[in-house]
Motif scaffolding. Sequence first.
Motif, PDB file in Angstrom:
ATOM      1  N   LEU A   1      11.677  43.483  43.075  1.00 41.64           N
ATOM      2  CA  LEU A   1      12.738  45.104  42.676  1.00 41.64           C
ATOM      3  C   LEU A   1      12.885  45.111  41.701  1.00 41.64           C
ATOM      4  O   LEU A   1      12.765  45.790  40.987  1.00 41.64           O
ATOM      5  CB  LEU A   1      13.867  44.902  43.936  1.00 41.64           C
ATOM      6  CG  LEU A   1      13.332  44.854  45.332  1.00 41.64           C
ATOM      7  CD1 LEU A   1      14.810  45.220  45.899  1.00 41.64           C
ATOM      8  CD2 LEU A   1      13.235  46.562  45.407  1.00 41.64           C
ATOM      9  N   TYR A   2      13.098  43.117  40.890  1.00 37.98           N
ATOM     10  CA  TYR A   2      14.096  43.456  39.213  1.00 37.98           C
ATOM     11  C   TYR A   2      12.764  43.830  38.587  1.00 37.98           C
ATOM     12  O   TYR A   2      12.932  44.402  37.296  1.00 37.98           O
ATOM     13  CB  TYR A   2      13.755  42.201  38.885  1.00 37.98           C
ATOM     14  CG  TYR A   2      15.125  41.821  39.435  1.00 37.98           C
ATOM     15  CD1 TYR A   2      15.718  41.749  38.694  1.00 37.98           C
ATOM     16  CD2 TYR A   2      15.087  40.785  40.417  1.00 37.98           C
ATOM     17  CE1 TYR A   2      17.760  41.758  39.954  1.00 37.98           C
ATOM     18  CE2 TYR A   2      16.457  40.346  40.928  1.00 37.98           C
ATOM     19  CZ  TYR A   2      17.583  40.587  40.248  1.00 37.98           C
ATOM     20  OH  TYR A   2      18.955  40.998  41.224  1.00 37.98           O
TER      21      TYR A   2
ATOM     22  N   ILE B   1      11.768  47.426  38.651  1.00 34.24           N
ATOM     23  CA  ILE B   1      11.840  48.377  38.067  1.00 34.24           C
ATOM     24  C   ILE B   1      13.049  48.371  36.973  1.00 34.24           C
ATOM     25  O   ILE B   1      12.244  49.266  36.393  1.00 34.24           O
ATOM     26  CB  ILE B   1      12.293  49.259  40.025  1.00 34.24           C
ATOM     27  CG1 ILE B   1      11.490  49.073  40.900  1.00 34.24           C
ATOM     28  CG2 ILE B   1      12.774  50.506  40.051  1.00 34.24           C
ATOM     29  CD1 ILE B   1      12.474  49.964  42.406  1.00 34.24           C
ATOM     30  N   PRO B   2      13.666  47.929  36.826  1.00 33.63           N
ATOM     31  CA  PRO B   2      14.147  47.864  35.617  1.00 33.63           C
ATOM     32  C   PRO B   2      13.767  47.474  35.079  1.00 33.63           C
ATOM     33  O   PRO B   2      14.453  48.568  33.742  1.00 33.63           O
ATOM     34  CB  PRO B   2      16.086  46.857  35.949  1.00 33.63           C
ATOM     35  CG  PRO B   2      15.616  46.556  37.211  1.00 33.63           C
ATOM     36  CD  PRO B   2      14.799  46.814  38.315  1.00 33.63           C
ATOM     37  N   ILE B   3      12.817  47.129  34.820  1.00 35.39           N
ATOM     38  CA  ILE B   3      12.525  46.873  33.448  1.00 35.39           C
ATOM     39  C   ILE B   3      11.296  47.280  32.706  1.00 35.39           C
ATOM     40  O   ILE B   3      11.242  47.424  31.484  1.00 35.39           O
ATOM     41  CB  ILE B   3      11.502  44.880  34.009  1.00 35.39           C
ATOM     42  CG1 ILE B   3      12.119  43.783  34.114  1.00 35.39           C
ATOM     43  CG2 ILE B   3      10.838  44.738  32.622  1.00 35.39           C
ATOM     44  CD1 ILE B   3      12.064  42.924  34.258  1.00 35.39           C
TER      45      ILE B   3
ATOM     46  N   TYR C   1      11.813  50.602  33.663  1.00 30.57           N
ATOM     47  CA  TYR C   1      12.214  52.101  32.960  1.00 30.57           C
ATOM     48  C   TYR C   1      12.923  51.105  31.976  1.00 30.57           C
ATOM     49  O   TYR C   1      12.611  51.976  30.837  1.00 30.57           O
ATOM     50  CB  TYR C   1      13.846  52.112  34.180  1.00 30.57           C
ATOM     51  CG  TYR C   1      12.735  53.052  35.171  1.00 30.57           C
ATOM     52  CD1 TYR C   1      12.520  54.499  34.953  1.00 30.57           C
ATOM     53  CD2 TYR C   1      12.846  52.598  36.334  1.00 30.57           C
ATOM     54  CE1 TYR C   1      11.804  55.805  35.835  1.00 30.57           C
ATOM     55  CE2 TYR C   1      12.475  53.409  37.734  1.00 30.57           C
ATOM     56  CZ  TYR C   1      12.024  54.594  37.389  1.00 30.57           C
ATOM     57  OH  TYR C   1      11.949  55.849  38.111  1.00 30.57           O
ATOM     58  N   MET C   2      13.521  50.577  31.305  1.00 30.41           N
ATOM     59  CA  MET C   2      13.713  50.042  30.539  1.00 30.41           C
ATOM     60  C   MET C   2      12.290  49.825  29.477  1.00 30.41           C
ATOM     61  O   MET C   2      13.086  50.651  28.018  1.00 30.41           O
ATOM     62  CB  MET C   2      14.525  48.245  30.361  1.00 30.41           C
ATOM     63  CG  MET C   2      15.053  47.549  28.920  1.00 30.41           C
ATOM     64  SD  MET C   2      14.715  45.820  29.348  1.00 30.41           S
ATOM     65  CE  MET C   2      12.179  45.639  28.586  1.00 30.41           C
TER      66      MET C   2
ATOM     67  N   LEU D   1      10.545  52.598  29.135  1.00 27.89           N
ATOM     68  CA  LEU D   1      10.190  53.757  29.052  1.00 27.89           C
ATOM     69  C   LEU D   1      11.725  54.304  27.912  1.00 27.89           C
ATOM     70  O   LEU D   1      11.232  54.696  26.941  1.00 27.89           O
ATOM     71  CB  LEU D   1      10.308  54.750  30.426  1.00 27.89           C
ATOM     72  CG  LEU D   1       9.559  54.361  31.257  1.00 27.89           C
ATOM     73  CD1 LEU D   1       9.953  55.244  32.505  1.00 27.89           C
ATOM     74  CD2 LEU D   1       8.527  55.158  30.247  1.00 27.89           C
ATOM     75  N   TYR D   2      12.985  54.036  27.831  1.00 28.23           N
ATOM     76  CA  TYR D   2      14.333  53.842  27.992  1.00 28.23           C
ATOM     77  C   TYR D   2      14.170  53.620  26.543  1.00 28.23           C
ATOM     78  O   TYR D   2      15.077  54.469  25.234  1.00 28.23           O
ATOM     79  CB  TYR D   2      15.274  52.993  28.249  1.00 28.23           C
ATOM     80  CG  TYR D   2      16.394  53.925  29.327  1.00 28.23           C
ATOM     81  CD1 TYR D   2      15.671  54.038  30.873  1.00 28.23           C
ATOM     82  CD2 TYR D   2      17.360  54.360  29.430  1.00 28.23           C
ATOM     83  CE1 TYR D   2      16.295  55.006  31.690  1.00 28.23           C
ATOM     84  CE2 TYR D   2      18.081  55.210  30.128  1.00 28.23           C
ATOM     85  CZ  TYR D   2      17.222  55.716  31.784  1.00 28.23           C
ATOM     86  OH  TYR D   2      18.258  55.892  32.805  1.00 28.23           O
ATOM     87  N   VAL D   3      13.646  52.382  25.783  1.00 31.25           N
ATOM     88  CA  VAL D   3      13.494  51.456  24.683  1.00 31.25           C
ATOM     89  C   VAL D   3      11.994  52.819  23.556  1.00 31.25           C
ATOM     90  O   VAL D   3      12.443  53.035  22.090  1.00 31.25           O
ATOM     91  CB  VAL D   3      12.803  50.059  24.976  1.00 31.25           C
ATOM     92  CG1 VAL D   3      12.600  49.689  23.310  1.00 31.25           C
ATOM     93  CG2 VAL D   3      14.033  49.011  24.881  1.00 31.25           C
TER      94      VAL D   3
ATOM     95  N   ALA E   1      12.114  55.705  24.027  1.00 38.62           N
ATOM     96  CA  ALA E   1      12.749  57.285  23.776  1.00 38.62           C
ATOM     97  C   ALA E   1      14.009  57.032  22.904  1.00 38.62           C
ATOM     98  O   ALA E   1      13.781  57.350  21.979  1.00 38.62           O
ATOM     99  CB  ALA E   1      13.112  57.202  25.214  1.00 38.62           C
ATOM    100  N   ILE E   2      14.613  55.856  21.915  1.00 38.86           N
ATOM    101  CA  ILE E   2      15.803  55.137  21.083  1.00 38.86           C
ATOM    102  C   ILE E   2      14.504  55.268  20.148  1.00 38.86           C
ATOM    103  O   ILE E   2      14.970  55.531  19.081  1.00 38.86           O
ATOM    104  CB  ILE E   2      16.315  53.430  22.134  1.00 38.86           C
ATOM    105  CG1 ILE E   2      17.237  54.012  23.131  1.00 38.86           C
ATOM    106  CG2 ILE E   2      17.180  53.561  20.499  1.00 38.86           C
ATOM    107  CD1 ILE E   2      17.105  52.788  23.803  1.00 38.86           C
TER     108      ILE E   2
ATOM    109  N   VAL F   1      17.159  41.470  25.081  1.00 42.14           N
ATOM    110  CA  VAL F   1      17.618  41.874  26.379  1.00 42.14           C
ATOM    111  C   VAL F   1      15.460  42.353  26.463  1.00 42.14           C
ATOM    112  O   VAL F   1      15.031  41.635  27.029  1.00 42.14           O
ATOM    113  CB  VAL F   1      18.262  43.052  26.364  1.00 42.14           C
ATOM    114  CG1 VAL F   1      17.470  43.703  27.797  1.00 42.14           C
ATOM    115  CG2 VAL F   1      19.530  42.786  26.322  1.00 42.14           C
TER     116      VAL F   1
END
Lengths: 146, 157
Positions: A6-7, A9-11, A13-14, A16-18, A20-21, A76
């Motif tokens: 399950l972990y 998932i956050p990794i 998405y992280m 994708l966020y990076v 986008a940043i 991170v």
Amino acid sequence: MKKLHLYHIPIAYMLLYVVAILISGIWLFLLSQGLASADILQTLTHIATTPEPKSLHNFIEVATPHMFAIGTLIFVVAHFMLFSTNVSKKFSLRISLMLFTVALFNVLAYLFISFGLVVSGWIKLFSLALFVLVFLFMLGMVAFSL
Amino acid sequence: MKFLVNKDLEHASLLKNLMAGVVFALFFYFILDVVLHAYVIGLDVSTLSTTLFGNPDEFMEPILIDTLLLQVHIDLFMALFSIMIVASIYIRLHNKKVMTKWLVHALFILGLFTPILLMIAYFTNVWFITIWLVTFILGHLLAMWMSLLILKKLLFK
């Protein structure tokens, strides 16, 4: 620990966020160099030949939050390589240290222009391109490890 | 994240309290983030469209793209960290529930698309403002709800 997957998932998405940043950061930088009134190629040429003048105050205003944010973000992202079984720890360490160095160089690059040590803006373009490429490579390593 | 995965919570009251503390702080962060956005860009369609597109009748200029993009840039960074922390702790505590996977997906998707939708609204029309408003409020409510579920599990079990 059950359901460790399950972990992932956050990794994931992280990553994708990076991305986008990074995109919004590059866009902001180009806007500060006159992208709103010219196309990308013209703006890049403008940065390389005559970068926008920046006072020490402007530089500190931009550099201070970026020192914290980029440092934390690299930590991170890179610490997920501790879990990796596909990439060696030694290689991860090298890329992480390279990324920290390139990030510092990228943040400080405009200082050389502000103080007149470098007339051309190629140093900022080069450091920015290098930083984004190494960061994308690190994100790729994390994605590969998933 | 490694310490979150490794430690057994039954025998680690310090970790349990630290997790409760950070989630408690984040719960108030999500509330204040809504208030902050209400002040900076508005939280109803009419104020938002005045901020993004200006109002010629009242001689109000639209927000500068640099200012809006800076807000989006900061929002993405803050969303990444706040959601990562809430999602990681939520997974740690609710890993047996089927809904966990979908809640985490929903939280990350809402958090990512909210700033992007604001940029799309700036370049397109008022319809995207409504969509932004819905995703923004939903994302924050979901994050607050997940924070409360974490606190309930940590403090009242």
